[in-house]
Design a protein around this motif. Structure first.
Motif, PDB file in Angstrom:
ATOM      1  N   ASP A 296       6.939  -7.930  -1.946  1.00 44.53           N
ATOM      2  CA  ASP A 296       6.966  -9.351  -2.305  1.00 44.53           C
ATOM      3  C   ASP A 296       6.608  -9.550  -3.781  1.00 44.53           C
ATOM      4  O   ASP A 296       7.221 -10.378  -4.467  1.00 44.53           O
ATOM      5  N   THR A 297       5.615  -8.797  -4.269  1.00 41.35           N
ATOM      6  CA  THR A 297       5.208  -8.906  -5.675  1.00 41.35           C
ATOM      7  C   THR A 297       6.361  -8.556  -6.605  1.00 41.35           C
ATOM      8  O   THR A 297       6.625  -9.253  -7.592  1.00 41.35           O
ATOM      9  N   VAL A 298       7.057  -7.465  -6.294  1.00 40.64           N
ATOM     10  CA  VAL A 298       8.193  -7.038  -7.123  1.00 40.64           C
ATOM     11  C   VAL A 298       9.302  -8.082  -7.082  1.00 40.64           C
ATOM     12  O   VAL A 298       9.870  -8.451  -8.118  1.00 40.64           O
ATOM     13  N   ASN A 299       9.600  -8.588  -5.886  1.00 46.27           N
ATOM     14  CA  ASN A 299      10.678  -9.579  -5.762  1.00 46.27           C
ATOM     15  C   ASN A 299      10.347 -10.868  -6.507  1.00 46.27           C
ATOM     16  O   ASN A 299      11.232 -11.503  -7.087  1.00 46.27           O
ATOM     17  N   GLU A 300       9.066 -11.255  -6.499  1.00 45.59           N
ATOM     18  CA  GLU A 300       8.654 -12.449  -7.254  1.00 45.59           C
ATOM     19  C   GLU A 300       8.869 -12.247  -8.752  1.00 45.59           C
ATOM     20  O   GLU A 300       9.339 -13.147  -9.455  1.00 45.59           O
ATOM     21  N   THR A 301       8.510 -11.046  -9.237  1.00 39.30           N
ATOM     22  CA  THR A 301       8.696 -10.753 -10.664  1.00 39.30           C
ATOM     23  C   THR A 301      10.177 -10.692 -11.013  1.00 39.30           C
ATOM     24  O   THR A 301      10.592 -11.171 -12.073  1.00 39.30           O
ATOM     25  N   LEU A 302      10.988 -10.128 -10.125  1.00 38.95           N
ATOM     26  CA  LEU A 302      12.436 -10.088 -10.358  1.00 38.95           C
ATOM     27  C   LEU A 302      13.014 -11.501 -10.411  1.00 38.95           C
ATOM     28  O   LEU A 302      13.936 -11.774 -11.190  1.00 38.95           O
ATOM     29  N   SER A 303      12.477 -12.396  -9.591  1.00 35.82           N
ATOM     30  CA  SER A 303      12.939 -13.785  -9.608  1.00 35.82           C
ATOM     31  C   SER A 303      12.617 -14.442 -10.946  1.00 35.82           C
ATOM     32  O   SER A 303      13.392 -15.261 -11.449  1.00 35.82           O
ATOM     33  N   GLU A 304      11.465 -14.072 -11.534  1.00 38.04           N
ATOM     34  CA  GLU A 304      11.072 -14.639 -12.826  1.00 38.04           C
ATOM     35  C   GLU A 304      12.057 -14.286 -13.926  1.00 38.04           C
ATOM     36  O   GLU A 304      12.208 -15.040 -14.887  1.00 38.04           O
ATOM     37  N   ILE A 305      12.695 -13.131 -13.812  1.00 32.69           N
ATOM     38  CA  ILE A 305      13.648 -12.717 -14.850  1.00 32.69           C
ATOM     39  C   ILE A 305      15.095 -12.847 -14.360  1.00 32.69           C
ATOM     40  O   ILE A 305      16.011 -12.239 -14.900  1.00 32.69           O
ATOM     41  N   ASP A 306      15.286 -13.649 -13.285  1.00 30.41           N
ATOM     42  CA  ASP A 306      16.619 -13.996 -12.780  1.00 30.41           C
ATOM     43  C   ASP A 306      17.458 -12.785 -12.373  1.00 30.41           C
ATOM     44  O   ASP A 306      18.639 -12.693 -12.700  1.00 30.41           O
ATOM     45  N   THR A 307      16.836 -11.850 -11.669  1.00 30.43           N
ATOM     46  CA  THR A 307      17.599 -10.674 -11.208  1.00 30.43           C
ATOM     47  C   THR A 307      17.472 -10.480  -9.700  1.00 30.43           C
ATOM     48  O   THR A 307      17.871  -9.441  -9.177  1.00 30.43           O
ATOM     49  N   ARG A 308      16.951 -11.478  -9.007  1.00 36.12           N
ATOM     50  CA  ARG A 308      16.670 -11.334  -7.573  1.00 36.12           C
ATOM     51  C   ARG A 308      17.933 -11.146  -6.745  1.00 36.12           C
ATOM     52  O   ARG A 308      17.909 -10.496  -5.698  1.00 36.12           O
ATOM     53  N   GLU A 309      19.081 -11.686  -7.207  1.00 43.74           N
ATOM     54  CA  GLU A 309      20.307 -11.669  -6.403  1.00 43.74           C
ATOM     55  C   GLU A 309      21.198 -10.461  -6.681  1.00 43.74           C
ATOM     56  O   GLU A 309      22.304 -10.384  -6.159  1.00 43.74           O
ATOM     57  N   LYS A 310      20.750  -9.540  -7.489  1.00 38.36           N
ATOM     58  CA  LYS A 310      21.579  -8.358  -7.787  1.00 38.36           C
ATOM     59  C   LYS A 310      21.689  -7.456  -6.564  1.00 38.36           C
ATOM     60  O   LYS A 310      20.767  -7.407  -5.730  1.00 38.36           O
ATOM     61  N   PRO A 311      22.807  -6.707  -6.428  1.00 39.81           N
ATOM     62  CA  PRO A 311      22.902  -5.708  -5.345  1.00 39.81           C
ATOM     63  C   PRO A 311      21.727  -4.745  -5.420  1.00 39.81           C
ATOM     64  O   PRO A 311      21.364  -4.281  -6.507  1.00 39.81           O
ATOM     65  N   THR A 312      21.111  -4.477  -4.262  1.00 38.48           N
ATOM     66  CA  THR A 312      19.876  -3.683  -4.241  1.00 38.48           C
ATOM     67  C   THR A 312      19.895  -2.654  -3.125  1.00 38.48           C
ATOM     68  O   THR A 312      20.378  -2.926  -2.024  1.00 38.48           O
ATOM     69  N   ILE A 313      19.382  -1.462  -3.437  1.00 35.94           N
ATOM     70  CA  ILE A 313      19.121  -0.432  -2.428  1.00 35.94           C
ATOM     71  C   ILE A 313      17.606  -0.290  -2.324  1.00 35.94           C
ATOM     72  O   ILE A 313      16.922  -0.102  -3.339  1.00 35.94           O
ATOM     73  N   TYR A 314      17.086  -0.390  -1.109  1.00 37.40           N
ATOM     74  CA  TYR A 314      15.659  -0.138  -0.895  1.00 37.40           C
ATOM     75  C   TYR A 314      15.454   1.341  -0.591  1.00 37.40           C
ATOM     76  O   TYR A 314      16.090   1.886   0.314  1.00 37.40           O
ATOM     77  N   VAL A 315      14.568   1.973  -1.364  1.00 28.50           N
ATOM     78  CA  VAL A 315      14.255   3.385  -1.146  1.00 28.50           C
ATOM     79  C   VAL A 315      12.773   3.486  -0.798  1.00 28.50           C
ATOM     80  O   VAL A 315      11.904   3.254  -1.652  1.00 28.50           O
ATOM     81  N   PHE A 316      12.484   3.795   0.450  1.00 30.03           N
ATOM     82  CA  PHE A 316      11.107   3.927   0.903  1.00 30.03           C
ATOM     83  C   PHE A 316      10.675   5.381   0.688  1.00 30.03           C
ATOM     84  O   PHE A 316      11.045   6.276   1.449  1.00 30.03           O
ATOM     85  N   ASN A 317       9.915   5.568  -0.387  1.00 25.07           N
ATOM     86  CA  ASN A 317       9.534   6.900  -0.848  1.00 25.07           C
ATOM     87  C   ASN A 317       8.199   7.329  -0.231  1.00 25.07           C
ATOM     88  O   ASN A 317       7.487   6.548   0.382  1.00 25.07           O
ATOM     89  N   LYS A 318       7.862   8.610  -0.406  1.00 23.43           N
ATOM     90  CA  LYS A 318       6.596   9.224   0.027  1.00 23.43           C
ATOM     91  C   LYS A 318       6.450   9.254   1.553  1.00 23.43           C
ATOM     92  O   LYS A 318       5.344   9.063   2.080  1.00 23.43           O
ATOM     93  N   ILE A 319       7.553   9.517   2.258  1.00 19.41           N
ATOM     94  CA  ILE A 319       7.438   9.622   3.716  1.00 19.41           C
ATOM     95  C   ILE A 319       6.596  10.825   4.113  1.00 19.41           C
ATOM     96  O   ILE A 319       6.035  10.861   5.216  1.00 19.41           O
ATOM     97  N   ASP A 320       6.482  11.812   3.212  1.00 12.27           N
ATOM     98  CA  ASP A 320       5.650  12.981   3.505  1.00 12.27           C
ATOM     99  C   ASP A 320       4.167  12.623   3.538  1.00 12.27           C
ATOM    100  O   ASP A 320       3.363  13.317   4.168  1.00 12.27           O
ATOM    101  N   ALA A 321       3.802  11.515   2.874  1.00 10.20           N
ATOM    102  CA  ALA A 321       2.393  11.098   2.829  1.00 10.20           C
ATOM    103  C   ALA A 321       2.101   9.975   3.822  1.00 10.20           C
ATOM    104  O   ALA A 321       0.962   9.508   3.905  1.00 10.20           O
ATOM    105  N   TYR A 322       3.116   9.551   4.572  1.00 16.06           N
ATOM    106  CA  TYR A 322       2.909   8.454   5.516  1.00 16.06           C
ATOM    107  C   TYR A 322       2.025   8.909   6.666  1.00 16.06           C
ATOM    108  O   TYR A 322       2.289   9.939   7.297  1.00 16.06           O
ATOM    109  N   LEU A 342       7.687   6.023  11.540  1.00 17.17           N
ATOM    110  CA  LEU A 342       8.818   5.862  10.623  1.00 17.17           C
ATOM    111  C   LEU A 342      10.060   5.375  11.361  1.00 17.17           C
ATOM    112  O   LEU A 342      10.848   4.577  10.834  1.00 17.17           O
ATOM    113  N   GLU A 343      10.251   5.852  12.606  1.00 13.29           N
ATOM    114  CA  GLU A 343      11.393   5.394  13.400  1.00 13.29           C
ATOM    115  C   GLU A 343      11.275   3.901  13.700  1.00 13.29           C
ATOM    116  O   GLU A 343      12.280   3.178  13.699  1.00 13.29           O
TER     117      GLU A 343
END
Length: 409
Positions: A296-322, A342-343
């Motif tokens: 949510d924090t990242v998306n709020e900042t992206l909205s501030e710079i008018d980039t919230r609607e760009k095509p996006t891939i979510y990459v959930f990293n560090k699954i080895d540390a989950y 994770l499932e």
């Protein structure tokens, strides 16, 4: 033998528990503040919490809590006290009058880390501008020991206090720094134009989620990566080729909760790479208990710079540390993020929404090929709209591990 190594500063942290942040959130925020203090080079000895609906206008915390903190600081010879929120000039002045140590707030701490991390002229100018903007309303506290300039022969007239002199000097410096940033921004814009029409992909995300590690993995580069907050301040751009399509990949500064407004303003030019990107790769540290709030924090900042609607891939990293913690059926308390496997996460909103989502470990190279294939697909969609008469054959099977590819060649 005389020890010459400098001793680390000791610090205590102070946070509020109120209607906007419960005890669990307040603890999480102070854990992050401790990480910030560690990044700056301080050792945290204790954390103090105060229950207040709103910060005390004079001292941020109540007089009783301030006395408790003061006693602890004196007994344990603490160097610094750090507050989790930005202090007003009045609060800062009053707290310094009561306590016998250095007083910082979250903004001041972040500015110190940024100043330490800045490497290029662009980043240094941006940090210096933010520092002066932070300093300007706090000059009263800094110059209370100075008196009005003396009069006399040749010195008659309205006079000028030292604080007024320094305010004028700082305003002049802010104006000059803004002019420097305009010049640097023009140079950066020219560099971006010279890159042609190649597809641009930007790595975005909270600080310390693994963006630079992914950058190094994809581009075979040596971007500085460290388990510290704000390891990357300067935007790095590298040419990457997946399969048969080249594109530009940029690694950007990480975001953080309660990011000072002055820093957001100063670093908007750094985020031009994000603003002009064709595709965003939003990297998330899924091993962090509060990763959804970080999203949510990242998306709020992206909205501030008018980039919230760009095509996006979510990459959930560090699954080895989950760290999955199975919940006992007899336990009636609400589930936490760690009570989902994770499932479970893959079958939640992450997997069901239209935005592509992948689960990887950049360090352990887990599911990296899946990430490359998805990135190839999304870049290919943009590529064929830009070069409709010069398109490469779409073939995700060309994607192989870079090491294997080198061996085959």
């Amino acid at each position: 033998m005389i020890e010459t190594a400098p001793q680390q500063e000791t610090a205590v942290l102070v946070g509020l528990i109120n209607q906007n942040q419960d005890e669990k959130q307040a603890q999480e925020y102070l854990d992050e503040l401790e990480f910030l203090a560690d990044t700056a080079g301080a050792v945290v000895k204790k954390k103090f919490f105060q229950r207040l609906d709103v910060p005390h206008p004079a001292t941020f915390v109540g007089s009783g809590k301030l006395e408790e903190i003061q006693n602890y600081i004196k007994i344990h010879e603490i160097d610094t006290i750090i507050f989790d929120d930005e202090l007003s000039p009045t609060q800062l002045r009053n707290i310094e009058r009561e306590l016998t140590c250095k007083v910082l707030d979250r903004t001041n701490l972040i500015l110190d880390i940024f100043a330490k991390r800045a490497q290029t002229a662009h980043a240094k100018t941006q940090v210096e501008l933010a520092q002066y903007q932070y300093m300007l309303p706090r000059l009263t506290r800094m110059w209370t020991h100075l008196e009005r300039q003396r009069g006399g022969i040749g010195m008659r007239g309205p006079g000028e206090t030292q604080i007024e002199t320094d305010r004028r000097i700082i305003l002049d410096k802010i104006a000059r720094l803004k002019e420097q940033l305009v010049k640097i921004d023009k140079q950066k814009a020219t560099q971006r134009k010279n890159r042609g029409k190649m597809v641009r992909v930007a790595l975005v995300g909270y600080t310390n989620v693994g963006k630079s590690t992914i950058m190094n993995m994809m581009a075979k580069s040596e971007v500085f990566a460290e388990n510290k907050l704000f390891a990357t301040l300067d935007t790095t751009v590298r040419k990457v080729v997946i399969g048969n399509i080249p594109f530009l990949l940029s690694d950007t500064v990480g975001f953080i909760r309660k990011l000072p407004h002055g820093l957001v303003e100063s670093f908007k030019s750094t985020l031009d790479e994000v603003r002009e990107a064709d595709l965003l790769v939003h990297v998330v540290d899924i091993s962090h208990p509060g990763f959804e709030e970080q999203i949510d924090t990242v998306n709020e900042t992206l909205s501030e710079i008018d980039t919230r609607e760009k095509p996006t891939i979510y990459v959930f990293n560090k699954i080895d540390a989950y760290n999955y913690v199975a919940k006992d059926e007899a336990d009636l308390s609400p589930k936490t993020n760690q009570n989902y496997s994770l499932e479970d996460w893959k079958n939640s909103w992450m997997g069901k929404k239209n935005t592509p989502s992948l689960f990887i470990s950049a360090v352990k190279k887990q599911n990296v090929d899946d990430f490359k294939k998805k990135l190839y697909e999304e870049v290919h969609k943009i590529h064929i709209t830009r070069f409709p008469y010069n398109d490469f054959l779409y073939d995700p099977e060309w994607i192989v591990d870079p090491q294997n590819k080198d061996e085959e060649e």
